[in-house]
Design a protein around this motif. Structure first.
Motif, PDB file in Angstrom:
ATOM      1  N   PRO A 158       0.831  -1.211   0.000  1.00 44.36           N
ATOM      2  CA  PRO A 158       0.000   0.000   0.000  1.00 44.36           C
ATOM      3  C   PRO A 158       0.865   1.261   0.000  1.00 44.36           C
ATOM      4  CG  PRO A 158      -0.688  -1.515   1.733  1.00 44.36           C
ATOM      5  CD  PRO A 158       0.561  -2.065   1.140  1.00 44.36           C
ATOM      6  N   GLY A 159       0.495   2.208  -0.849  1.00 46.48           N
ATOM      7  CA  GLY A 159       1.225   3.466  -0.908  1.00 46.48           C
ATOM      8  C   GLY A 159       2.394   3.464  -1.883  1.00 46.48           C
ATOM      9  N   THR A 160       2.652   2.335  -2.555  1.00 43.00           N
ATOM     10  CA  THR A 160       3.794   2.243  -3.458  1.00 43.00           C
ATOM     11  C   THR A 160       3.670   3.203  -4.639  1.00 43.00           C
ATOM     12  OG1 THR A 160       4.080  -0.072  -2.864  1.00 43.00           O
ATOM     13  CG2 THR A 160       5.151   0.674  -4.884  1.00 43.00           C
ATOM     14  N   HIS A 161       2.480   3.316  -5.201  1.00 42.44           N
ATOM     15  CA  HIS A 161       2.288   4.109  -6.418  1.00 42.44           C
ATOM     16  C   HIS A 161       1.555   5.424  -6.163  1.00 42.44           C
ATOM     17  CE1 HIS A 161       3.744   0.703  -8.663  1.00 42.44           C
ATOM     18  NE2 HIS A 161       2.849  -0.083  -8.090  1.00 42.44           N
ATOM     19  N   ASP A 162       1.540   5.881  -4.926  1.00 42.30           N
ATOM     20  CA  ASP A 162       0.787   7.098  -4.605  1.00 42.30           C
ATOM     21  C   ASP A 162       1.285   8.313  -5.375  1.00 42.30           C
ATOM     22  OD1 ASP A 162      -0.741   5.630  -2.928  1.00 42.30           O
ATOM     23  OD2 ASP A 162       0.041   6.501  -1.070  1.00 42.30           O
ATOM     24  N   TRP A 163       2.584   8.527  -5.428  1.00 40.39           N
ATOM     25  CA  TRP A 163       3.119   9.717  -6.116  1.00 40.39           C
ATOM     26  C   TRP A 163       2.865   9.651  -7.609  1.00 40.39           C
ATOM     27  CZ3 TRP A 163       3.597  13.944  -3.823  1.00 40.39           C
ATOM     28  CH2 TRP A 163       3.977  14.000  -2.501  1.00 40.39           C
ATOM     29  N   GLN A 164       2.919   8.458  -8.181  1.00 40.57           N
ATOM     30  CA  GLN A 164       2.633   8.320  -9.605  1.00 40.57           C
ATOM     31  C   GLN A 164       1.182   8.715  -9.883  1.00 40.57           C
ATOM     32  OE1 GLN A 164       3.300   4.414 -11.171  1.00 40.57           O
ATOM     33  NE2 GLN A 164       2.567   4.940 -13.201  1.00 40.57           N
ATOM     34  N   VAL A 165       0.269   8.324  -9.025  1.00 44.68           N
ATOM     35  CA  VAL A 165      -1.142   8.675  -9.186  1.00 44.68           C
ATOM     36  C   VAL A 165      -1.325  10.187  -9.071  1.00 44.68           C
ATOM     37  CG1 VAL A 165      -3.433   8.444  -8.136  1.00 44.68           C
ATOM     38  CG2 VAL A 165      -1.969   6.434  -8.397  1.00 44.68           C
ATOM     39  N   VAL A 166      -0.648  10.809  -8.124  1.00 47.51           N
ATOM     40  CA  VAL A 166      -0.750  12.262  -7.952  1.00 47.51           C
ATOM     41  C   VAL A 166      -0.220  12.981  -9.193  1.00 47.51           C
ATOM     42  CG1 VAL A 166       0.149  14.229  -6.640  1.00 47.51           C
ATOM     43  CG2 VAL A 166      -0.671  12.194  -5.450  1.00 47.51           C
ATOM     44  N   ARG A 167       0.919  12.524  -9.728  1.00 50.22           N
ATOM     45  CA  ARG A 167       1.482  13.156 -10.922  1.00 50.22           C
ATOM     46  C   ARG A 167       0.544  13.004 -12.114  1.00 50.22           C
ATOM     47  NH1 ARG A 167       6.567  11.388  -8.901  1.00 50.22           N
ATOM     48  NH2 ARG A 167       6.250   9.371  -9.856  1.00 50.22           N
ATOM     49  N   GLU A 168      -0.035  11.818 -12.295  1.00 52.52           N
ATOM     50  CA  GLU A 168      -0.947  11.613 -13.417  1.00 52.52           C
ATOM     51  C   GLU A 168      -2.181  12.496 -13.279  1.00 52.52           C
ATOM     52  OE1 GLU A 168      -1.698   7.441 -13.446  1.00 52.52           O
ATOM     53  OE2 GLU A 168       0.298   6.952 -14.220  1.00 52.52           O
ATOM     54  N   TRP A 169      -2.690  12.628 -12.045  1.00 50.26           N
ATOM     55  CA  TRP A 169      -3.859  13.469 -11.819  1.00 50.26           C
ATOM     56  C   TRP A 169      -3.537  14.925 -12.142  1.00 50.26           C
ATOM     57  CZ3 TRP A 169      -4.358  17.349  -8.068  1.00 50.26           C
ATOM     58  CH2 TRP A 169      -5.619  17.899  -7.950  1.00 50.26           C
ATOM     59  N   ARG A 170      -2.350  15.396 -11.713  1.00 50.34           N
ATOM     60  CA  ARG A 170      -1.948  16.777 -11.965  1.00 50.34           C
ATOM     61  C   ARG A 170      -1.766  17.027 -13.459  1.00 50.34           C
ATOM     62  NH1 ARG A 170       2.750  17.698  -8.539  1.00 50.34           N
ATOM     63  NH2 ARG A 170       3.775  16.482 -10.121  1.00 50.34           N
TER      64      ARG A 170
END
Length: 78
Positions: free
Chosen positions: A25-37
């Motif tokens: 859990p939490g491994t891809h959190d930053w990737q998701v934030v970047r894609e959303w931005r």
């Protein structure tokens, strides 16, 4: 069931079935934030919205520096 419990259960099932373990859990959190931005910025551009203030200010500072450098060259040719 908490996220940690679900992760442990999924890991146990994957090991029992000889499958690769799921990501923690939490491994891809930053990737998701970047894609959303990136998607948000793309939608703004497609909608014709102006650049965000921070980017616009940086761009105007850069333009000012270039303009000042060019005007100094014209006044004092080498």
């Amino acid at each position: 069931m908490s996220v940690t419990q679900q992760y442990l259960l999924d890991t146990y099932r994957a090991r029992a079935l000889d499958e690769p373990a799921p990501p923690a859990p939490g491994t891809h959190d930053w990737q998701v934030v970047r894609e959303w931005r990136d998607e948000r910025q793309l939608r703004a551009i497609l909608a014709g919205c102006p650049a965000r203030p921070r980017f616009r200010n940086a761009l105007s500072r850069w333009r000012r520096r270039v303009r000042d450098a060019l005007s100094r060259r014209r006044r004092h040719p080498a």
